[in-house]
Design a protein around this motif. Structure first.
Motif, mmCIF file in Angstrom:
data_model
loop_
_atom_site.group_PDB
_atom_site.id
_atom_site.type_symbol
_atom_site.label_atom_id
_atom_site.label_comp_id
_atom_site.label_asym_id
_atom_site.label_seq_id
_atom_site.Cartn_x
_atom_site.Cartn_y
_atom_site.Cartn_z
ATOM 1 N N ASP A 48 0.751 -1.057 0.032
ATOM 2 C CA ASP A 48 -0.002 0.095 -0.263
ATOM 3 C C ASP A 48 0.781 1.435 0.047
ATOM 4 O O ASP A 48 0.248 2.340 -0.118
ATOM 5 C CB ASP A 48 -0.879 0.150 1.173
ATOM 6 N N GLY A 49 2.128 1.046 0.122
ATOM 7 C CA GLY A 49 3.019 2.377 -0.109
ATOM 8 C C GLY A 49 3.956 2.724 1.017
ATOM 9 O O GLY A 49 4.130 1.804 1.884
ATOM 10 N N GLN A 50 5.029 3.229 0.609
ATOM 11 C CA GLN A 50 6.000 3.573 1.395
ATOM 12 C C GLN A 50 5.949 5.286 1.772
ATOM 13 O O GLN A 50 6.356 5.844 0.322
ATOM 14 C CB GLN A 50 7.299 3.175 1.012
ATOM 15 N N LEU A 51 6.138 5.729 2.724
ATOM 16 C CA LEU A 51 5.913 7.294 3.123
ATOM 17 C C LEU A 51 7.653 7.638 3.666
ATOM 18 O O LEU A 51 8.040 6.775 4.610
ATOM 19 C CB LEU A 51 5.003 7.460 3.963
ATOM 20 N N PHE A 52 7.896 8.876 3.190
ATOM 21 C CA PHE A 52 9.104 9.372 3.977
ATOM 22 C C PHE A 52 9.036 10.834 4.247
ATOM 23 O O PHE A 52 8.535 11.498 3.493
ATOM 24 C CB PHE A 52 10.311 9.132 2.965
ATOM 25 N N VAL A 53 9.401 11.263 5.329
ATOM 26 C CA VAL A 53 9.366 12.484 5.939
ATOM 27 C C VAL A 53 10.698 12.909 6.869
ATOM 28 O O VAL A 53 11.094 12.180 7.387
ATOM 29 C CB VAL A 53 8.064 12.620 6.880
ATOM 30 N N ASP A 54 11.210 14.082 6.126
ATOM 31 C CA ASP A 54 12.562 14.383 6.818
ATOM 32 C C ASP A 54 11.918 15.387 7.957
ATOM 33 O O ASP A 54 11.632 16.638 7.668
ATOM 34 C CB ASP A 54 13.285 15.193 5.740
ATOM 35 N N LEU A 55 11.886 15.086 9.234
ATOM 36 C CA LEU A 55 11.395 15.761 10.316
ATOM 37 C C LEU A 55 12.292 16.938 10.502
ATOM 38 O O LEU A 55 11.856 18.053 11.019
ATOM 39 C CB LEU A 55 11.199 14.969 11.546
ATOM 40 N N GLY A 56 13.597 16.937 10.136
ATOM 41 C CA GLY A 56 14.381 18.128 10.330
ATOM 42 C C GLY A 56 14.341 19.213 9.296
ATOM 43 O O GLY A 56 14.599 20.247 9.645
ATOM 44 N N ALA A 57 13.527 18.726 8.217
ATOM 45 C CA ALA A 57 13.390 19.847 7.187
ATOM 46 C C ALA A 57 11.929 20.447 7.201
ATOM 47 O O ALA A 57 11.528 21.503 6.713
ATOM 48 C CB ALA A 57 13.726 19.367 5.953
ATOM 49 N N THR A 58 10.864 19.556 7.543
ATOM 50 C CA THR A 58 9.339 19.997 7.330
ATOM 51 C C THR A 58 8.768 20.859 8.496
ATOM 52 O O THR A 58 9.119 20.344 9.556
ATOM 53 C CB THR A 58 8.654 18.853 7.183
ATOM 54 N N GLY A 59 7.873 21.516 8.161
ATOM 55 C CA GLY A 59 7.470 22.340 9.399
ATOM 56 C C GLY A 59 6.017 21.734 9.741
ATOM 57 O O GLY A 59 5.611 21.971 10.497
ATOM 58 N N ASP A 60 5.489 20.775 8.873
ATOM 59 C CA ASP A 60 4.137 20.345 9.204
ATOM 60 C C ASP A 60 4.142 18.914 8.418
ATOM 61 O O ASP A 60 3.460 18.375 7.549
ATOM 62 C CB ASP A 60 2.887 21.050 8.367
#
Length: 659
Positions: free
Chosen positions: A359-371
């Motif tokens: 069903d997918g793979q999600l990636f978030v850079d918590l050091g770069a995103t504000g939300d």
């Protein structure tokens, strides 16, 4: 290799070479094969296999028994080339095959999902029938143990959900009688399961059997009350209301221009819960949840690193922790020094286990995103207009949309547990990988791996990709000395390897002499030094003044390893305060434990700290790189019983020699 090997786990564990079945041996040997097949090519360590087969009741010689079973399996699966099927990888074992019924089952489920999204219900039904036709009884039949029982439950849930989705597709295609038959089988197995009752009510209503449809509701209402003391969920109640009102939308499977799927299309591999998305044709316009735009399965992982080397054992541990649970979300954490390769390992493992998460793979850079929550919700199809206003509502919607979905979520560069908790998805399918510079001690149930430098052979393999095998083999002794001095830090190896590759005329011995950290007064700061030190500079910004002073000052001791007593004397602090301070630097991975009451610097960090020691020892010459022959910082000679250098009025030691 000889004839093609085929494997089965959707029933008894079996294998065929061509048309001839392979004798797989005793149950525990079959269990070893089952675990390797379910790992989907990810290496399984002996400890992982022992835990899966015996749990807490492992025999004393379990490692030897595992090796014996693997050896026997190799001989029966491919007598001509025993190591060709089951490979030895990083101290563990991996079996890579595409000829597995489970892989084909999941592929057909994906085909059905795509057909449903395209509005082609008959094609979805065909794919689901083909997928269910692969089953040959209870999955992993004959294999015992907690691991097998967990996987059996998971696979059975996939099968039941596939039958429900087949019934939904048949209803949309007008094949109501077939749907009734399919749903009756599910209800017989799982009488308290609500979704098949809802679909059965719809199929009966469209067959002109309104009274029978309402009787289904009355039956499940009585069962839930008697067995669990519960009332039917909102989807069932809504279906009853619409049948009683003779809702015209229930009369025929009208395909709208834009499928009115609340929130996001529920995949065939999901275990749908009462708060998730109901079947579109059954409950169109029945929910106020923001509508998601159907689209591609998210594939947000960055590309794998081309020069990725080593980490087989670490990768196997992370992959082994990503086993979804019906009630919880598996969380694997990777902690380590800045630039040690945490993100690279998380991405590498993510690509290796991607087939487990269709069903997918999600990636978030918590050091770069504000939300980050908004990014995650967009990743599963929620448009900006559908994002709730409040943070708590976004978190609740995220859990609702991900519950039961086979999603992998990678949260990179996490700061603390409070940042991570709202980003954890719903249970019953998703898994999470976190990378962080420090372990998040207050994040319950996470499995943590501390990542250090590469092993020497893996460091050499990485260096070889940068400078070439011929050059490395000509000076193997110098190459080994170079990688030892880097501490196996990947970003140091990459920076130095790129520098050496740009100077093909240098020998490695000459490169070690030339490459080093220059004095602060030097007119030029080499680019490789900047690349090496930039991650460490960012770490210093996160330290308190006391931590920064200790990190720099202790580097001026005569060796990179020192005792607690020597550190307390050098810092002029009580032993207890010194120990607390040093342990905080261990938590930040700036120091390593070196034994009882002993600590040490990794070589690149020692170089970096000595190079910056002039901030506390005014006038001292910075350290050379660990691969250089430049001048040394005058050491702060402080043994356990030695005398401390004279102190300045500012409370800091004066330099022990000229600058």
């Amino acid at each position: 290799m000889g004839e093609r090997l085929r494997f089965q786990v959707l029933g008894p564990v079996r294998a065929w070479r061509g048309d001839e079945e392979v004798e797989l041996g005793p149950p525990q040997q079959r269990a070893i094969l089952a675990v390797l097949l379910l790992q989907a090519g990810t290496p399984a360590s002996p400890d992982r296999l022992i835990s899966a087969i015996w749990g807490e009741a492992a025999p004393r010689a379990a490692v030897g028994v595992v090796r014996s079973y693997v050896s026997r399996l190799r001989r029966v699966l491919e007598p001509g080339d025993p190591a060709a099927v089951i490979e030895s990888v990083g101290g563990g074992y991996a079996l890579r095959t595409r000829d597995l019924d489970l892989i084909e089952f999941e592929r057909l489920l994906g085909t059905a999902r795509q057909a449903r999204r395209a509005g082609d219900a008959p094609a979805a039904a065909d794919a689901l029938r083909a997928a269910l036709g692969l089953w040959r009884g209870a999955p992993l039949a004959g294999v015992n143990g907690e691991y097998a029982e967990f996987e059996r439950t998971r696979l059975e849930q996939l099968r039941l959900t596939a039958i429900e989705d087949l019934a939904a597709a048949d209803i949309e295609s007008g094949r109501h009688a077939e749907a009734v038959e399919e749903l009756a089988r599910v209800i017989a197995e799982q009488p308290l399961r609500e979704r098949p009752r809802e679909l059965l009510m719809l199929a009966l209503y469209r067959s002109g059997r309104q009274a029978d449809a309402l009787a289904v509701f009355a039956e499940i209402q009585g069962l839930l009350a008697a067995e669990l003391g519960l009332y039917p969920g909102p989807e069932l109640r809504e279906m009853q209301r619409r049948i009683l009102a003779s809702d015209p939308a229930l009369a025929a499977p009208v395909a709208p221009a834009e499928p009115p799927v609340p929130a996001v299309s529920t995949p065939a591999s999901a275990v749908v819960n009462a708060s998730a998305v109901a079947n579109a044709s059954a409950v169109a316009n029945a929910s106020a949840v923001p509508v998601a735009v159907p689209g591609r399965v998210p594939a947000q992982l960055p590309p794998d690193v081309p020069e990725f080397a080593g980490r087989a054992e670490e990768g196997a541990r992370i992959a082994g922790a990503l086993v979804p649970s019906a009630a919880a979300v598996p969380v694997a954490g990777i902690e380590g020094l800045a630039a040690v390769g945490k993100t690279a390992l998380a991405v590498h493992v993510g690509h290796a286990v991607a087939a487990r998460f269709p069903d997918g793979q999600l990636f978030v850079d918590l050091g770069a995103t504000g939300d980050p929550l908004a990014e995650l919700l967009r990743g599963v199809g929620v448009p900006d207009a559908g994002l709730p206003e409040s943070f708590s509502e976004r978190a609740a919607l995220w859990r609702t949309l991900t519950s039961g979905r086979r999603l992998l979520v990678v949260l990179d560069d996490a700061r603390d547990a409070a940042q991570v908790r709202p980003l954890l998805p719903g249970s019953g399918g998703p898994a999470v990988v976190i990378t962080a510079r420090r372990r998040l001690y207050d994040l319950a149930h996470a499995h943590w791996l501390k990542l250090g430098g590469l092993r020497e052979d893996d460091s050499l393999a990485l260096l070889e990709t940068l400078i070439g095998g011929g050059r490395l083999r000509e000076e193997e002794a110098a190459a080994r000395e170079l990688v030892r001095r880097t501490g196996g830090m990947p970003h140091v190896l990459l920076a130095l390897g790129a520098r050496i590759a740009s100077r093909p005329g240098w020998t490695l011995a000459e490169a070690m002499r030339r490459i080093g950290r220059p004095d602060p007064a030097s007119p030029v700061f080499p680019p490789e030094c900047r690349a090496i030190e930039q991650p460490y500079e960012s770490l210093l910004e996160q330290l308190s003044p006391a931590q920064t002073r200790a990190f720099r000052l202790l580097a001026t001791l005569e060796t990179p390893e020192f005792s607690l007593t020597a550190a307390a004397a050098a810092l002029d602090l009580p032993r207890q305060d010194t120990e607390i301070l040093l342990e905080s630097l261990v938590d930040a991975h700036l120091l390593e434990p070196g034994g009882p009451e002993r600590y040490l610097y990794q070589p690149p960090l020692w170089t970096f700290a000595r190079g910056h020691a002039h901030a506390d020892l005014t006038g001292a010459v910075p350290a050379p790189g660990p691969w250089s022959g430049a001048r040394q910082v005058p050491p702060l000679r402080r043994a356990a019983g030695g005398s401390a250098p004279p102190r300045s009025r500012a409370g800091r030691p004066r330099p022990s020699g000229p600058g």
